[in-house]
Design an enzyme around this catalytic site. Structure first.
Site: not given
Ligand SMILES: O=C(O)c1ccccc1NCC(=O)[C@H](O)[C@H](O)COP(=O)(O)O
Length: 210
Positions: A6, A130
């Protein structure tokens, strides 16, 4: 297993990550995110991807009009809802966009969030768990309490997100056996700039799974 990376913002990185084995790429359509990408720039990434790669737009509390506008400019295959979207709103989006995968993200603050997640199973195609953070909607790099998720078996497919990295992904998969995984900051150099060395490591460790 689905492997979703993502926060893609660059065509060359999207293409390389797809070639390394990602089944699904996510594009952040939330303006306040450092990973925000415009619909036009999403389309520029999509144009260099194999058609088989799933392409998910990530929204948070966006109107159906805004989502429709993004869909009219970019060939997405799914919508991820990362805010406080209701069951009724999910139903409405399903009616409006019946051919698209609908994913509801639940940010797990307390164990009750898992009960909330279960209420969506007949209203969306896929659930995504999440991490909760008071100031960030996603991409936090924080892991969930995996032990508390061991009984989570919704009647639809689900993806595990939150702080997944090449060095903890095997433990998470062995413990929880989700239908797929979602990674963002764990394979980045900085928000929106993916680290292809870390993505390569991810696929190397995943290839050791039997
Ligand atoms: O990633 C962002 O900046 C974000 C902002 C607003 C809503 C959702 C967002 N991300 C969503 C995702 O699917 C990410 O992959 C997920 O939160 C996992 O993130 P991480 O902990 O950094 O792997």
């Amino acid at each position: 297993m689905r492997i979703k990376i993502c926060g893609i913002t660059k065509p060359d990185q999207g293409k390389a990550i797809a070639e390394l084995g990602a089944t699904t790429l996510g594009f952040i359509c939330v303006r306040s995110s450092p990973r925000f990408i415009t619909p036009e720039d999403i389309q520029a990434v999509i144009e260099v991807l194999p058609k088989t790669v799933e392409r998910i737009g990530v929204f948070a509390n966006a109107s159906a009009e805004e989502i429709g506008q993004t869909l009219s400019l970019s060939e997405l295959t799914g919508i991820q809802l990362h805010g406080n979207e209701t069951l009724e709103y999910c139903d409405r989006l399903r009616e409006l966009f019946p051919d698209l995968e609908l994913i509801k993200a639940i940010r797990v603050k307390t164990p009750e969030a898992l009960n909330l997640a279960e209420t969506y199973v007949n209203h969306v195609d896929t659930l995504l768990l999440d991490a909760y953070h008071p100031e960030q909607l996603g991409g936090t790099g924080h892991t969930l309490d995996w032990n508390s998720l061991q009984q989570f078996r919704p009647a639809c497919q689900w993806l595990l997100a939150g702080g997944l990295r090449p060095d903890n992904i095997i433990e998470a998969l062995k413990l929880l056996k989700p239908d797929g995984i979602d990674l963002s900051s764990g394979v980045e150099q900085s928000p929106g700039d993916k680290d292809l060395t870390k993505v390569t490591q991810l696929f190397e460790v995943l290839s050791t799974l039997t």
